[in-house]
Design an enzyme around this catalytic site. Structure first.
Site, PDB file in Angstrom:
ATOM      1  N   HIS A 109       0.834  -1.205   0.000  1.00 33.08           N
ATOM      2  CA  HIS A 109       0.000   0.000   0.000  1.00 33.08           C
ATOM      3  C   HIS A 109       0.867   1.253   0.000  1.00 33.08           C
ATOM      4  O   HIS A 109       1.877   1.334   0.681  1.00 33.08           O
ATOM      5  CB  HIS A 109      -1.023  -0.016   1.139  1.00 33.08           C
ATOM      6  CG  HIS A 109      -0.492   0.080   2.537  1.00 33.08           C
ATOM      7  ND1 HIS A 109      -0.293   1.280   3.164  1.00 33.08           N
ATOM      8  CD2 HIS A 109      -0.161  -0.872   3.433  1.00 33.08           C
ATOM      9  CE1 HIS A 109       0.134   1.071   4.400  1.00 33.08           C
ATOM     10  NE2 HIS A 109       0.232  -0.227   4.595  1.00 33.08           N
ATOM     11  N   ASP A 161       5.904   2.100   7.032  1.00 34.47           N
ATOM     12  CA  ASP A 161       4.549   1.566   6.760  1.00 34.47           C
ATOM     13  C   ASP A 161       3.854   2.479   5.761  1.00 34.47           C
ATOM     14  O   ASP A 161       3.366   3.538   6.142  1.00 34.47           O
ATOM     15  CB  ASP A 161       3.789   1.480   8.077  1.00 34.47           C
ATOM     16  CG  ASP A 161       2.428   0.836   7.941  1.00 34.47           C
ATOM     17  OD1 ASP A 161       2.110   0.338   6.858  1.00 34.47           O
ATOM     18  OD2 ASP A 161       1.681   0.840   8.931  1.00 34.47           O
ATOM     19  N   GLU A 214      -5.197   1.626   2.373  1.00 40.63           N
ATOM     20  CA  GLU A 214      -5.061   0.468   3.264  1.00 40.63           C
ATOM     21  C   GLU A 214      -5.262   0.885   4.709  1.00 40.63           C
ATOM     22  O   GLU A 214      -5.858   0.172   5.504  1.00 40.63           O
ATOM     23  CB  GLU A 214      -3.680  -0.184   3.082  1.00 40.63           C
ATOM     24  CG  GLU A 214      -3.541  -1.541   3.779  1.00 40.63           C
ATOM     25  CD  GLU A 214      -3.023  -1.466   5.221  1.00 40.63           C
ATOM     26  OE1 GLU A 214      -2.953  -2.520   5.869  1.00 40.63           O
ATOM     27  OE2 GLU A 214      -2.691  -0.356   5.710  1.00 40.63           O
ATOM     28  N   GLU A 215      -4.741   2.051   5.042  1.00 39.27           N
ATOM     29  CA  GLU A 215      -4.730   2.471   6.452  1.00 39.27           C
ATOM     30  C   GLU A 215      -6.123   2.790   6.993  1.00 39.27           C
ATOM     31  O   GLU A 215      -6.295   2.983   8.189  1.00 39.27           O
ATOM     32  CB  GLU A 215      -3.809   3.692   6.628  1.00 39.27           C
ATOM     33  CG  GLU A 215      -2.334   3.418   6.356  1.00 39.27           C
ATOM     34  CD  GLU A 215      -1.663   2.542   7.398  1.00 39.27           C
ATOM     35  OE1 GLU A 215      -2.348   2.064   8.324  1.00 39.27           O
ATOM     36  OE2 GLU A 215      -0.442   2.323   7.277  1.00 39.27           O
ATOM     37  N   ASP A 223       4.117  -5.807   3.557  1.00 42.02           N
ATOM     38  CA  ASP A 223       3.830  -4.743   4.515  1.00 42.02           C
ATOM     39  C   ASP A 223       4.852  -4.815   5.649  1.00 42.02           C
ATOM     40  O   ASP A 223       5.787  -5.615   5.596  1.00 42.02           O
ATOM     41  CB  ASP A 223       2.392  -4.917   5.048  1.00 42.02           C
ATOM     42  CG  ASP A 223       1.743  -3.581   5.424  1.00 42.02           C
ATOM     43  OD1 ASP A 223       2.466  -2.685   5.905  1.00 42.02           O
ATOM     44  OD2 ASP A 223       0.531  -3.449   5.253  1.00 42.02           O
ATOM     45  N   HIS A 274       3.596   3.135  13.129  1.00 40.07           N
ATOM     46  CA  HIS A 274       2.678   4.274  13.206  1.00 40.07           C
ATOM     47  C   HIS A 274       3.207   5.417  14.078  1.00 40.07           C
ATOM     48  O   HIS A 274       2.440   6.263  14.531  1.00 40.07           O
ATOM     49  CB  HIS A 274       1.257   3.857  13.640  1.00 40.07           C
ATOM     50  CG  HIS A 274       0.509   3.139  12.552  1.00 40.07           C
ATOM     51  ND1 HIS A 274      -0.856   3.006  12.546  1.00 40.07           N
ATOM     52  CD2 HIS A 274       0.945   2.530  11.423  1.00 40.07           C
ATOM     53  CE1 HIS A 274      -1.225   2.339  11.448  1.00 40.07           C
ATOM     54  NE2 HIS A 274      -0.141   2.028  10.765  1.00 40.07           N
TER      55      HIS A 274
HETATM   56 ZN    ZN Z   1       0.837  -1.061   6.447  1.00 37.10          ZN
END
Ligand code: ZN
Length: 338
Positions: A64, A172, A202-203, A225, A312
């Site tokens: 992603h 990410d 995706e998130e 990922d 994140h």
């Molecule tokens: Zn991811």
């Protein structure tokens, strides 16, 4: 040959929150992929699909290209910029983070003071207690700088730290996009019909990969990922993954139980190519793997992950060697007639 750090710096400089991929990251990835594939196109959702034609099985590799970020909800009369999340922001990790808006404007995330000595409190924080200070002196001035609906991302670029590791925002999943580029660079003679998909959104719930997988209907789907690690102090259940010990082959996460047939193919390819891999069970979180597995009539699907600390946060940390090996693993798989 692509260099992992150079490429990741280039991608992070173009990072876009979910829904804004078309502005910078998608055109950049299209330019980078073009020399290695037969056609590049974008579907209605915004997924970037890079097709390397072949007569063999249909394989979909998917990373992603969207990132988590902030979206402005309101600008106060004092110039404070209030925001909501695009994807999984963790309030505690946000305090003091430097953020960058699309127009280049930067600001710093601050905690609203609600009384004396509360500034150091870290428990039970919610995003509604955080705002961005963009240096404005009034609401009027702030509103001339940002508007409701504007988005921002973590500022900063990836840098080398100890142990061959790289730290910075948006591993990410821009590092997954790097892995896809490494794989296509090394898979020019694949006998398979390969779709490299840079998915959107995706998130916010693995949305882009759903329509991409439905349209492609792959025989085999592999998401790429990041995954968490167990090599940092944590109160959680231990995780048997660490930086520098190779890419992981996912067995399960919060969204999917991976197809055993797909994992057997990956393990065979890894063994043949002499690539060390780790087995991954991610206790929470989801990936595009689940939407690929369940699209249309369903597909055999799994995920190759890059072990990453502090996911994140603005300081996601991964190992250069793990990324290179992940690219090798995918190209070793694609080299076989599946
Ligand atoms: Zn991811």
């Amino acid at each position: 040959m692509f260099d992992v750090l150079k490429l990741q710096k280039q991608l992070v400089a173009a990072a876009c929150p979910s829904g804004s991929e078309y502005k910078a990251i998608s055109p950049l990835l299209a330019d980078l992929a073009k020399p290695f594939v037969d056609e590049v196109y974008t579907d209605a959702m915004g997924n970037l699909i890079c097709h390397k034609k072949g007569n063999g099985k249909k394989v979909m590799l998917c990373a992603h290209m969207d990132a988590i970020g902030l979206m402005v909800t309101s600008v106060g009369d004092d110039g404070a910029v209030w925001f909501t999340n695009v994807g999984g922001l963790r309030p505690v990790q946000m305090i003091g983070a430097r953020v960058r808006f699309e127009n280049g404007l930067q600001g710093i995330v601050r905690l609203r003071e609600e009384g004396k000595n509360l500034g150091l409190r870290t428990g039970a924080l919610s995003l509604s207690q955080l705002y961005v200070d963009i240096g404005a002196l009034s609401g009027e001035q702030a509103r001339s700088m940002v508007k409701v609906g504007d988005v921002a991302i973590f500022a900063g670029e990836p840098r080398e730290v100890g142990g061959g590791n790289i730290m910075g925002p948006y591993a990410d999943d821009l590092i997954g996009c790097v892995v896809l580029l490494l794989a296509m660079e090394q898979s020019q003679n694949t006998p398979n019909d390969v779709y490299y998909v840079f998915s959107v959104q995706e998130e916010v719930g693995c949305r882009g990969s759903k329509t991409a997988a439905f349209a492609i209907a792959p025989d085999l789907g592999i998401a790429v990922d990041v995954t968490g690690t167990g090599d940092v102090p944590t109160g959680k259940v231990p995780m048997d993954v660490k930086l520098g010990a190779g890419p992981t082959i996912k067995i399960k996460d919060g969204s999917v139980i991976c197809s055993h047939e797909a994992n057997a193919l990956l393990e065979k390819a890894a063994e043949k190519a002499g690539i060390l891999c780790q087995r991954e069970i991610l206790l929470a979180g989801g990936t595009d793997t689940s939407s690929i597995q369940m699209a249309g009539n369903g597909a055999i699907a799994t995920c190759v992950s890059v072990p990453t600390r502090h996911i994140h946060s603005p300081a996601e940390t991964f190992n250069r060697g793990d990324v290179e090996q992940a690219g090798k693993l995918l190209s070793a798989l694609l080299a076989e007639a599946l």
